[in-house]
Design a protein around this motif. Sequence first.
Motif, short mmCIF file in Angstrom:
data_model
loop_
_atom_site.label_atom_id
_atom_site.label_comp_id
_atom_site.label_asym_id
_atom_site.label_seq_id
_atom_site.Cartn_x
_atom_site.Cartn_y
_atom_site.Cartn_z
N ARG A 121 -5.57 -7.79 2.16
CA ARG A 121 -5.21 -8.63 3.31
C ARG A 121 -5.66 -8.01 4.63
O ARG A 121 -6.17 -8.70 5.52
CB ARG A 121 -3.70 -8.88 3.33
N ALA A 122 -5.50 -6.70 4.75
CA ALA A 122 -5.90 -6.03 5.99
C ALA A 122 -7.41 -6.15 6.21
O ALA A 122 -7.88 -6.47 7.31
CB ALA A 122 -5.48 -4.57 5.95
N LEU A 123 -8.20 -5.92 5.17
CA LEU A 123 -9.65 -5.94 5.31
C LEU A 123 -10.17 -7.36 5.55
O LEU A 123 -11.05 -7.56 6.39
CB LEU A 123 -10.31 -5.33 4.07
N THR A 124 -9.66 -8.32 4.83
CA THR A 124 -10.14 -9.69 5.01
C THR A 124 -9.74 -10.26 6.36
O THR A 124 -10.37 -11.20 6.85
CB THR A 124 -9.65 -10.61 3.89
N HIS A 125 -8.68 -9.70 6.98
CA HIS A 125 -8.29 -10.12 8.33
C HIS A 125 -8.83 -9.17 9.40
O HIS A 125 -8.45 -9.27 10.57
CB HIS A 125 -6.76 -10.21 8.43
N GLU A 126 -9.74 -8.26 8.98
CA GLU A 126 -10.43 -7.34 9.90
C GLU A 126 -9.44 -6.52 10.73
O GLU A 126 -9.54 -6.42 11.95
CB GLU A 126 -11.41 -8.10 10.80
N LYS A 127 -8.48 -5.90 10.05
CA LYS A 127 -7.43 -5.11 10.70
C LYS A 127 -7.55 -3.64 10.34
O LYS A 127 -8.23 -3.26 9.38
CB LYS A 127 -6.05 -5.62 10.27
N GLN A 128 -6.82 -2.82 11.10
CA GLN A 128 -6.55 -1.43 10.71
C GLN A 128 -5.24 -1.42 9.93
O GLN A 128 -4.28 -2.07 10.33
CB GLN A 128 -6.35 -0.54 11.94
N LEU A 129 -5.22 -0.66 8.84
CA LEU A 129 -3.99 -0.49 8.07
C LEU A 129 -3.71 1.00 7.92
O LEU A 129 -4.57 1.75 7.45
CB LEU A 129 -4.12 -1.14 6.69
N PHE A 130 -2.51 1.42 8.32
CA PHE A 130 -2.05 2.79 8.10
C PHE A 130 -1.01 2.73 6.98
O PHE A 130 0.01 2.05 7.12
CB PHE A 130 -1.39 3.35 9.37
N THR A 131 -1.28 3.41 5.89
CA THR A 131 -0.37 3.30 4.77
C THR A 131 -0.06 4.65 4.15
O THR A 131 -0.96 5.49 3.97
CB THR A 131 -0.92 2.34 3.69
N GLU A 132 1.22 4.88 3.85
CA GLU A 132 1.66 6.07 3.12
C GLU A 132 1.86 5.68 1.67
O GLU A 132 2.67 4.81 1.36
CB GLU A 132 2.96 6.62 3.71
#
Length: 780
Positions: free
Chosen positions: A203-214
Motif C-alpha cells: 500500500r505504501a509503495l503503490t501510493h508513493e509514500k514513505q513507510l517507517f516500520t519496525e
Amino acid sequence: MQEKRVAIRELAQFIYRADSLDNRKQSNHTALDGAKIHRRLQKSAEGDYQAELALKITYQGKHWQILLEGRCDGVFVIDGTYCIDEIKTSAVHLEYLTAEELALFFAQAKLYAYIYAKEKQLTEIFVQIRYYQVTDETIEVLRELFQFADLEAFYLATLERYEQWLDLALELKQKRDGSIEQLSFPFPAFRQGQRELAGQVYRALTHEKQLFTEAPTGTGKTLSTLFPALKALQNQQINSIFYLTAKTVTRQVAMNSLALLQKNGLQARVVEINAKEKICFQEKCICNPDACPFAKNYFQKRSEALWELLNGETLYFDQTTIQAIAQKHQLCPFEFSLDLSQWCDVIVADYNYLFDPQVYLRRFFEGGTFDGYALVDESHNLIHRAREMYSTSLSVEWIERFYQYLPKSAKKHRSVIQRILDELTLLDSTRQKQQVNELFTTDFPESLVFKCYQWSEYFADYILEFNQQTDEEWILLLYFDLLHFLKIAEYFDDTYLFSIDDRRIHFYCLDPAWFLNDKMKQLKGTVLFSATFSPIDYYQQLLGGNEDSLTYRLPSPFAQEHLQILVADYIKMDYQNRQSSIPEICQLIIQTFEAKRGNYMVFFPSFRFMDEVIQALPIDQLPFDLFIQERQMTAEAKEEFLAAFQPNRAVVGFCVLGGMFSEGIDLKGEKLIGSIILSVGIPQINDQQEELKKYFIKKGLPGYDYTYRLPGLNKVLQAAGRVIRSEEDYGVVILVDHRFASQTYMRQFPSHWAHGRVCHHLAALKSELQQFWNKAYIHK
C-alpha cells in the motif's frame, strides 16, 4: 507503435561513448559554472548568433516512434554557411582529451546539425566545437563542414542502433512483468506478521509514500518487503527496486531471497553492487588507462558485453558472476556492475549508492526523479552513516607536504596553496588562543573555500600531467579529498559545523534528515525498516520523514515465554563505577553459565573494559571456552569466531556492544542461548557529540536522548536480538546496569519485554534463571 522520448545529449552518450575510464579527469567545475560560461561565450559571439536553440525531430522506426529533442548552444553563419556551435567547458586541457572523447562531442553536435539542416533544407552545414579551458580561460575551436546526406546517414544509423536497444528493453520488461503476475509467495504459508507487513509495504509503495516500520526478528522482513515491492513494480509500471543494506551479511540474505523467488518463476534481473576495493582485479584501485588494462577503452567494450549478456539467459548477477563477465571482456568489474544495474530490476547495494553525494548512482537520477522504489534494510544504521556521507575533512599535513613537493617553477600553483596555508594558520591560532583541541563554528569559511576552489583547478592540471607512481599515490588521494571537501561545502547550512584541530579541517553534518528526504523524494516510494525502530518518531525525525510518512509496528512473532529479560540493577555500569563492579560482573557471567550450560555472548561497552574484565577472570578455571572479539578482525577470523557457536558446546563470546557481532548474526537454536549486555551503550562523550547535543537542544528536541540515550539503546536492542531467532528458540537476555531499571529506559523497551524482571542481587538473578530454564525444559 511504442513511444519514447530521449534527449540528444543522452542519445549521443549512449551510442557513441567509447573512451576509457580515467578518474584523473575529475573536476570541481559544476554545471552551474558551465552554464555561466556558456552564456558569456554566447553573448560574446559576433554577428547574428542564435543562442539556446531548441531542436526536435520524430523518428519513425519499425516498432518505435522516438521523439528526439535538445537545445544546441548556438547557430550562426560563416561566409554564407550555417554553423552549429557546441560549447564544452572543462578544467582538462584539450590536448589531454582522447580521440574518442572528441568524437563524442562531434556526435552530439552532428545530431543537432542534421535536425537544423533538415528544417532549413540545407545541403551542407558547419559543426563547431568551442572548447573552453576554465583554469587558463583559453578557447580552442574545432570546426568541420558536413554534407546533409552524410548527416542523414549518421542520424538514421544512430536511431536504428538505439531502437534495437529499446526493443531489447521492452522484451525484457514484458518477460519480467509476466513472471511477476504469476509469481506466488515461495513458501506454503506466511509467518505470523508477514502478510500484514507485506500488505503495508504494498500500500505504501503503490501510493508513493514513505513507510517507517519496525519488524522484530523472526518476521521475515526481507521477503515481506521484496515480494510486495515486486508486485507493486509490475502493477505500477516501475522500472526497478533498490534493496539497500549496511552490511554484507544482510546483502547476502537479500540476494538469497531473490534467488529463491527466481527459482519460483521470477524473470527479473538482479545485480549485487560491491565496493570497488572488494571487486577490483588490481592490487590498487587506480582507475585510468595508463595504470589498468580494465579501464582502457572501457565504454566501447562495455556496450558489446551488455548486448551479449542481456540477450542471454543469466538473471542473477552476484559478485562472482560479474567478475567472470568482466574478466572475459576485460572490463572494470565495479564500473560494469554500475552500468549493468541500469538494465536490472532489483539492485542490491550499500546505502551510499542512493544517499551518498559522492558515489550515488547518478545514472538513475540525472533527471531529478526516477521511477523506482527503495527498500532500506536495518535503517537504524542510516543515521550515523548519513552523517558520515555528508561530512568530510582535509589533512593540513598533506597540504603542507604537497606544497613542499611541488617544484619551485609551479609559481601560481604554489601561490594559491600558500594562501590556503596562511588562512589555516590564522584559524589554528584562534584555536590555540581558546585553548581547545578542536575549534567549532557555525560560520561558513567562505574565503578558505574560495581559495580551495582555485586550487582544485590548478590541481586538475597537475594530476593529468602527473605520471602515476606507486609511492606518490597520496597525491591523487589528496586531490580526491579536496574535491570531496568542496562538494560538501556546497551543502553547508545551519545543520553543519566547520572545525579545525591540529591536523585537519572538517565539515560536520549534524542532521542529514533533509538530504535523506531529498533523495527519497526522487523515488516513487520508500520503505525503511528495522527490527529496532523504537521510538519510531525519533527515527522518523532523523531519517528524513515528513508529515505524509506512514509508520507501522509489528509485535514480535515469538512466544513471550521463550525469552527471559532480566535487569541486574545491583551493578553500576556508569563510567565512574564500572571499574569497581568488575568482580560482580565476573560472578554474574559464571553464574549465568552455570544456571544453564550452553553458548552465550557478553557485550562490553569498550575493548578496554573487556580487557580489564578478562584480566580479572580465573581464565584457567573457567567452565567454558572463551572466544574474544579482536579490535581488527579479518572476514576469516570473524567466521572462525562464529563457527565456535555450535549446539552442545560450552562457549562464551566476549564482544563489543555496537560491533560486528551485535547485529546481522543469526545463531539459531542451541547455537546461542543468552546475551549479557553490560551498560546502556551510550556513545563516548566528546566535543563533537556535545556539539550535536547543543544542536538538538537548539531545535527544541531532547538533546541528551537524541545524542546519547537512544543511539545507545538501539545497540542494546540489537545485541539482545541475537538470542531468539526462531519459534523453537529459548533464551535469556541479562541487562547489566542500574540505569536499565529506571522508567526512562523501561518505557522505551519493546512490548515483548514487558514481562521482564528486575534482580536486586545475584541470588535473585540465579533464582530467576533457574525458574526460567526449568519451565523451558518442561515446554520442550
